[in-house]
Scaffold this motif. Structure first.
Motif, PDB file in Angstrom:
ATOM      1  N   THR A 200      -6.011  -8.361   2.039  1.00  0.00           N
ATOM      2  CA  THR A 200      -5.883  -7.059   2.701  1.00  0.00           C
ATOM      3  C   THR A 200      -5.572  -5.975   1.679  1.00  0.00           C
ATOM      4  O   THR A 200      -6.401  -5.095   1.428  1.00  0.00           O
ATOM      5  CB  THR A 200      -4.797  -7.107   3.796  1.00  0.00           C
ATOM      6  OG1 THR A 200      -5.091  -8.182   4.703  1.00  0.00           O
ATOM      7  CG2 THR A 200      -4.769  -5.810   4.574  1.00  0.00           C
TER       8      THR A 200
ATOM      9  N   ALA B 190      -8.986   7.875   0.393  1.00  0.00           N
ATOM     10  CA  ALA B 190      -9.150   6.532   0.954  1.00  0.00           C
ATOM     11  C   ALA B 190      -7.838   5.761   0.982  1.00  0.00           C
ATOM     12  O   ALA B 190      -7.560   5.032   1.945  1.00  0.00           O
ATOM     13  CB  ALA B 190     -10.191   5.764   0.150  1.00  0.00           C
TER      14      ALA B 190
ATOM     15  N   LEU C  81      -8.752  -4.233  -0.209  1.00  0.00           N
ATOM     16  CA  LEU C  81      -9.093  -2.887   0.249  1.00  0.00           C
ATOM     17  C   LEU C  81      -9.130  -1.894  -0.906  1.00  0.00           C
ATOM     18  O   LEU C  81     -10.006  -1.029  -0.967  1.00  0.00           O
ATOM     19  CB  LEU C  81      -8.100  -2.431   1.313  1.00  0.00           C
ATOM     20  CG  LEU C  81      -8.289  -3.062   2.696  1.00  0.00           C
ATOM     21  CD1 LEU C  81      -7.146  -2.670   3.620  1.00  0.00           C
ATOM     22  CD2 LEU C  81      -9.625  -2.656   3.307  1.00  0.00           C
TER      23      LEU C  81
ATOM     24  N   PHE D 117     -12.606   0.173  -1.858  1.00  0.00           N
ATOM     25  CA  PHE D 117     -12.737   1.623  -1.911  1.00  0.00           C
ATOM     26  C   PHE D 117     -13.077   2.100  -3.318  1.00  0.00           C
ATOM     27  O   PHE D 117     -13.809   3.083  -3.495  1.00  0.00           O
ATOM     28  CB  PHE D 117     -11.459   2.288  -1.398  1.00  0.00           C
ATOM     29  CG  PHE D 117     -11.346   2.268   0.097  1.00  0.00           C
ATOM     30  CD1 PHE D 117     -12.280   2.914   0.881  1.00  0.00           C
ATOM     31  CD2 PHE D 117     -10.310   1.590   0.722  1.00  0.00           C
ATOM     32  CE1 PHE D 117     -12.195   2.900   2.259  1.00  0.00           C
ATOM     33  CE2 PHE D 117     -10.209   1.561   2.101  1.00  0.00           C
ATOM     34  CZ  PHE D 117     -11.152   2.223   2.873  1.00  0.00           C
TER      35      PHE D 117
ATOM     36  N   SER E  67      -3.225   3.723   8.110  1.00  0.00           N
ATOM     37  CA  SER E  67      -3.742   2.931   9.231  1.00  0.00           C
ATOM     38  C   SER E  67      -3.123   1.536   9.276  1.00  0.00           C
ATOM     39  O   SER E  67      -2.806   1.023  10.354  1.00  0.00           O
ATOM     40  CB  SER E  67      -5.269   2.833   9.143  1.00  0.00           C
ATOM     41  OG  SER E  67      -5.674   2.181   7.949  1.00  0.00           O
ATOM     42  N   GLN E  68      -2.912   0.919   8.102  1.00  0.00           N
ATOM     43  CA  GLN E  68      -2.305  -0.412   8.077  1.00  0.00           C
ATOM     44  C   GLN E  68      -0.852  -0.355   8.554  1.00  0.00           C
ATOM     45  O   GLN E  68      -0.381  -1.235   9.279  1.00  0.00           O
ATOM     46  CB  GLN E  68      -2.349  -0.993   6.663  1.00  0.00           C
ATOM     47  CG  GLN E  68      -3.730  -1.218   6.104  1.00  0.00           C
ATOM     48  CD  GLN E  68      -4.538  -2.235   6.881  1.00  0.00           C
ATOM     49  OE1 GLN E  68      -4.219  -3.409   6.932  1.00  0.00           O
ATOM     50  NE2 GLN E  68      -5.590  -1.767   7.516  1.00  0.00           N
TER      51      GLN E  68
ATOM     52  N   THR F  13      -6.063   4.097   4.220  1.00  0.00           N
ATOM     53  CA  THR F  13      -5.785   2.666   4.255  1.00  0.00           C
ATOM     54  C   THR F  13      -4.304   2.390   4.510  1.00  0.00           C
ATOM     55  O   THR F  13      -3.945   1.625   5.407  1.00  0.00           O
ATOM     56  CB  THR F  13      -6.213   2.010   2.933  1.00  0.00           C
ATOM     57  OG1 THR F  13      -7.574   2.330   2.667  1.00  0.00           O
ATOM     58  CG2 THR F  13      -6.062   0.507   3.011  1.00  0.00           C
TER      59      THR F  13
ATOM     60  N   ASN G  46      -9.384  -0.797  13.532  1.00  0.00           N
ATOM     61  CA  ASN G  46      -9.841  -1.383  12.275  1.00  0.00           C
ATOM     62  C   ASN G  46      -8.979  -2.550  11.812  1.00  0.00           C
ATOM     63  O   ASN G  46      -9.422  -3.344  10.985  1.00  0.00           O
ATOM     64  CB  ASN G  46      -9.862  -0.322  11.170  1.00  0.00           C
ATOM     65  CG  ASN G  46     -10.565  -0.799   9.922  1.00  0.00           C
ATOM     66  OD1 ASN G  46     -11.753  -1.075   9.928  1.00  0.00           O
ATOM     67  ND2 ASN G  46      -9.824  -0.917   8.832  1.00  0.00           N
ATOM     68  N   SER G  47      -7.761  -2.661  12.344  1.00  0.00           N
ATOM     69  CA  SER G  47      -6.869  -3.717  11.861  1.00  0.00           C
ATOM     70  C   SER G  47      -6.203  -4.491  12.994  1.00  0.00           C
ATOM     71  O   SER G  47      -6.420  -5.700  13.129  1.00  0.00           O
ATOM     72  CB  SER G  47      -5.793  -3.116  10.937  1.00  0.00           C
ATOM     73  OG  SER G  47      -6.380  -2.527   9.807  1.00  0.00           O
TER      74      SER G  47
ATOM     75  N   LEU H 253       0.816  -1.212   0.000  1.00  0.00           N
ATOM     76  CA  LEU H 253       0.000   0.000   0.000  1.00  0.00           C
ATOM     77  C   LEU H 253       0.853   1.266   0.000  1.00  0.00           C
ATOM     78  O   LEU H 253       0.511   2.254  -0.658  1.00  0.00           O
ATOM     79  CB  LEU H 253      -0.932  -0.014   1.214  1.00  0.00           C
ATOM     80  CG  LEU H 253      -2.058  -1.061   1.150  1.00  0.00           C
ATOM     81  CD1 LEU H 253      -2.717  -1.225   2.513  1.00  0.00           C
ATOM     82  CD2 LEU H 253      -3.099  -0.671   0.100  1.00  0.00           C
TER      83      LEU H 253
ATOM     84  N   THR I 268     -13.787   6.995  11.223  1.00  0.00           N
ATOM     85  CA  THR I 268     -13.268   7.388   9.914  1.00  0.00           C
ATOM     86  C   THR I 268     -14.169   8.432   9.275  1.00  0.00           C
ATOM     87  O   THR I 268     -13.706   9.428   8.707  1.00  0.00           O
ATOM     88  CB  THR I 268     -13.149   6.157   8.993  1.00  0.00           C
ATOM     89  OG1 THR I 268     -12.300   5.188   9.612  1.00  0.00           O
ATOM     90  CG2 THR I 268     -12.584   6.533   7.643  1.00  0.00           C
TER      91      THR I 268
END
Length: 293
Positions: free
Chosen positions: A224, A180, A228, A232, A187-188, A184, A74-75, A47, A171
């Protein structure tokens, strides 16, 4: 939805349904913390590379506190809880319990953000949690000496989906203006850094085998990172109400993959409880009601 959107929604549900299969295959050798650290670390690398390619770094430093919080709820926390649950309950049951996330999202929005809740949606919440109680009762044991592992696993799944409900509302409230992909990737990455010390501490003494590593990398790269991005993109094309319908398809694939590859049995009790949960979910998110088609 256009046929292409429907196809992508089905593929996404198949991918996320397979995540419960991969957890069941990998977690006995990795353990929950190490497995999730591998999953998040590899996904973050992909990502972040995509973020750099699109030059969407802006916002990560500015919103780092919110991204850390979203990464946790969230993760980091739910992934560990679902991995723990995979040690005791089937992939099909885990995927059914995962479907309660929109129920928690609606409940958290009502309690925290004071969003109105119609009588029909309130009935949906009640029905959904009645279905969950019915599913959980199958894991309850009143025999002396039982460790209640199945019941603890169900509880872990429900806490995980509550985290998803908190994350969705947080969020929406704090990161609505942030792209987005930035949310993503940020946060990951934050979640992977949180779990790194625990993964080192709990790293398995025996190196996991090729099948476990393959499952862990499929979780990271397919279930993942790629999933994701797909989600999105779908969210932007068809909107949240249509996109949330993926929740109805995930248990179908979760039970299908579990039956095909792990020879898990799908009981009549699971089907009945799952049907009640899905009916409650449809009411709670407004897919059934006076304005629905």
């Amino acid at each position: 939805m256009k046929p292409l959107d429907l196809l992508e929604l089905t593929v996404l549900a198949a991918i996320w349904g397979a995540s419960f299969l991969f957890m069941r295959l990998a977690v006995p050798e990795f353990g929950p913390f190490a497995l999730v650290a591998v999953r998040l670390g590899a996904a973050s690398a992909v990502l972040l590379a995509l973020l750099a390619w699109r030059r969407q770094w802006a916002g990560m430093a500015q919103h780092w506190r919110a991204l850390v919080f979203i990464g946790a709820v969230n993760s980091a926390v739910p992934f560990v809880l679902f991995s723990y649950a995979a040690l005791s309950i089937s992939a099909g049951l885990s995927s059914l319990l995962n479907a309660t996330a929109p129920l928690w999202t609606a409940l958290v929005a009502f309690v925290w953000l004071r969003q109105t809740l119609s009588l029909l949606r309130a009935l949906g919440l009640v029905l959904g949690f009645v279905g969950v109680a019915f599913l959980a009762s199958d894991q309850a044991s009143f025999k002396a000496g039982d460790d209640h592992a199945g019941l603890w696993a169900v509880g872990a799944c429900l806490v995980a989906t509550l985290c998803y409900g908190i994350s969705a509302n947080a969020t929406r409230r704090y990161l609505a203006a942030v792209p987005a992909l930035t949310v993503t990737a940020g946060s990951q990455t934050a979640a992977s850094l949180m779990l790194l010390p625990l993964a080192v501490w709990q790293w398995p003494q025996a190196m996991p085998g090729p099948a476990a590593w393959g499952s862990a990398l499929c979780l990271a790269l397919v279930c993942t990172a790629i999933a994701l991005v797909m989600y999105f993109r779908l969210l932007q094309r068809v909107g949240p109400t249509q996109a949330v319908s993926v929740t109805f398809l995930i248990p179908v694939f979760g039970m299908l993959w579990g039956g095909l590859f792990l020879h898990e049995q799908v009981s009549a009790r699971m089907l009945a409880g799952g049907a009640v949960v899905m009916l409650g979910l449809a009411l709670a998110v407004g897919l059934i009601g006076p304005k629905s088609r």
